[in-house]
Design a protein around this motif. Sequence first.
Motif, short mmCIF file in Angstrom:
data_model
loop_
_atom_site.label_atom_id
_atom_site.label_comp_id
_atom_site.label_asym_id
_atom_site.label_seq_id
_atom_site.Cartn_x
_atom_site.Cartn_y
_atom_site.Cartn_z
N UNK A 62 0.83 -1.20 0.00
CA UNK A 62 0.00 0.00 0.00
C UNK A 62 0.87 1.27 0.00
N UNK A 63 2.08 1.15 0.52
CA UNK A 63 2.94 2.34 0.65
C UNK A 63 3.32 2.93 -0.71
N UNK A 64 3.88 2.13 -1.66
CA UNK A 64 4.20 2.73 -2.96
C UNK A 64 2.96 3.23 -3.70
N UNK A 65 1.82 2.55 -3.51
CA UNK A 65 0.59 3.02 -4.14
C UNK A 65 0.18 4.37 -3.58
N UNK A 66 0.28 4.51 -2.26
CA UNK A 66 -0.09 5.78 -1.62
C UNK A 66 0.84 6.91 -2.08
N UNK A 67 2.15 6.64 -2.09
CA UNK A 67 3.11 7.66 -2.50
C UNK A 67 2.90 8.04 -3.96
N UNK A 68 2.63 7.05 -4.80
CA UNK A 68 2.44 7.34 -6.23
C UNK A 68 1.19 8.17 -6.47
N UNK A 69 0.13 7.90 -5.71
CA UNK A 69 -1.11 8.68 -5.87
C UNK A 69 -0.88 10.12 -5.42
N UNK A 70 -0.18 10.30 -4.30
CA UNK A 70 0.12 11.65 -3.83
C UNK A 70 0.97 12.40 -4.85
N UNK A 71 1.99 11.74 -5.39
CA UNK A 71 2.85 12.36 -6.40
C UNK A 71 2.06 12.72 -7.65
N UNK A 72 1.18 11.80 -8.07
CA UNK A 72 0.35 12.05 -9.26
C UNK A 72 -0.53 13.27 -9.06
N UNK A 73 -1.16 13.36 -7.90
CA UNK A 73 -2.04 14.51 -7.63
C UNK A 73 -1.25 15.81 -7.64
#
Length: 801
Positions: A480-491
């Motif tokens: 879940x951590x890389x998914x969370x970081x990637x979503x924050x970066x994308x936003x």
Amino acid sequence: MTVGKLSGHKFNGLLGTLVMSYNSLGAIYGDLGTSPLYTVSSIITSEPEHEKDVLRAISCIFWLFTIIVIFKYTFLVLTFGPNNGEGGQIAIYSKIARTLHIGPVGVKIPGGDSKNGDQVPDNDGNLLALTRTNTRNSTYSELVNTKMKSFLSKFTIGLCFYGCSLVFSDGLLTPTTSVLSAIAGIAVAKPDFEDKVMPISCVVLICLFLIQRYGSGKLSLVFSPIIAAWLLILFIDGCISVSQHPSVMKALNPAYAIDYLVNDGHVDALAPVMLSITGVEAMFADVAHFGPHAVQISLAFVVYPSLMICYLGQGSYLIRHPASYSNIFYESIPGGVGSNYYWFVFVMSTLATIIASQALILGVFSIVKQLIIIDCFPRFNLVYTSSKHKGKVYIPVVNYALMVLVVVTTVCFKNSNNVTAAYGLGISIDLLITTILLSICLHYVYHINILLVACFFFPFGVLEACLIVAGLKKVPHGAWFPLMVSVISFVCIATWRWFRSLKISKEIDSKRSIEDLFDNKKMKKQLKEAMVLDLRKKGDDEADSISSIALEGDETRDDNDNANDNDNDADTLDFNYKGKVTKIHRIPKAFLMYSAAASTNTFNHYLPNLFEHIVNCFSALPKVFILVETRVSTFPYLDEDTPKASLIKIDGPVPGFYRCIVRSGFMKQSRINKSLLREILFQVTELQELMDYYKVDDPFMITGELNIPVVEIFERDLISSKTLDQHMEDDLDIWSKKGSFNWRKAIRAPWWFIRENIINQVLSPFDGAINSSSMDYMIDTDLKNAKVNHESLYVSHRVIV
């Protein structure tokens, strides 16, 4: 003689490529090259009962690595993916966007090579700096359905942003897991060292980021010998082990890999196998630092054979010693555990694992650089670390931000086992995004038949989709951590681009030309007379009739205007400011305005929005007005005989307007000093008129001071958001009538509240902070210190978006 010279150039080119291939070992293969430390042990988690169990696992590693890393990346992605020498998903997106003209609003994407299939060659290909151009349709892009282009525009940029975000999230995990696992290796020999693993890892990581400022070229001099020795160790150890049980070569039969997937957990069994290819996405992102050919050579002829022989050697040892499955890498070292060679390999593995972080760090630099170039990321300072290769770049702000985030991640995860559980899923998604983008690129950029593209997409796409499905089971355990970081970066990236598009669209919509702002009657009369004379020269009856009509139609206006000729000489203009026309006079000064406004860079004959406010404030217009822009060359330094500044006259009814292009090498910024200013002024047609007015023979005194007044203007936009009421006033036709309950306003109120606060409280201050110095960095000290006839103005302009 010519043949000899050509042969010499080819030899030097080949030698340079081989040198770059060697240098790439230390920078981009640390992650990929250290995968034998843990991959086999992650796949075989219990003592194998039969030789076939080992062969199936090794076969799966071999074929997954061969299919993804060799077939896909080495042969296809590195051939068709790079754009202007850059790699990563952003490079593929740039090729698509440039070909179909679906890129971000107001942005000209650099690169272009018709020989490689790009539709729009970059005629000014040596310019790397952010430039903008008006959107236009090529013959090919017109064939693409408008709705399809609209879909591709949003779809490809969305994939690109998320792919970059996945690399950013991987940039947090890879340094964390590599350094933690390397330092934890010491705790195996000394158990009392275990409590010190995390703090020492943080110190090592900080040191690793601090040395990034020396550049990938210098770091490669240190890291490449270590990784080259490491790969040689893997190859030699593997050869020795394989020679003791040659039947392990049967693992090269793909039937064993298929059997592994069918009988050992189906798709889920790919999750640990996927660890063998971690780092391949960073390899593509790092292409700019060394070039695609260098990466292809080092990967195909050095890295691939070393790793595959190593895996086969581990399989050979495991067949002979099944009980060694839990620590197969160190157990299989020739000489046994505890020997001198064992400790040598242990030290080399520790160093190689630490270096594994380098690939992701450089990958982040490359991606951020490309995002800045296409105006999708804040314009941070780029430091080029090599005069021989423009792709080697260091970004201080990004480096230190990444350092802080990596240290925080290390403190939170504490040990490498926790990080490994989060590893893999993000990389799998990244692989699929690359496949999708490259498929679109192959069809629209290289015009490859859709059936052949499907033959590329489906095999790789299905395999990578299976890797994603296998990795989804890791989500509760840390993925879940890389998914969370990637979503924050994308936003964050998408929000920044949205903010920039609002600003650029506002600039373009409110653009004003010289004709819109000034009414020079004397000049119009001269232009009209020139046009009439030109028509009469044709000797055509129709032209003569048009001329007579034009003259008759203008007689009345001319009679009315003649009475005011005395008030409308060459130095008096009618200035139209927001619908109000006032008379202004031209003053004998030269104004230089440093601007990066989209309206001026997109449309050559338009002026910055700030210009009309300045003229209104001064109630005067200078004799000479020069818009200064910058361009950065792909060459490190400009030749002495190359003009650093060139002027282009802006056509219009009012003379004295110019655009000035200041060129720089990417290793050295050209600054405007007294010498360069002299070069600029001597290209101005009106210079003699100014010198006559001040009764001088040269723009500069013997002492170096200015003889004619020069004013330099630096703009800084202050951006604020529209309120909901302002938006409704602009679009009354789509809103309810005033006075009644406005349900549309009530529905949109929460969104506009969020919008206002994001723009006013976050994005606008951030944009102001990174652009606070405007373009005054271009002015050299000697000109700033000029005390005679020199002024500098810093003018702010509020832009409501």
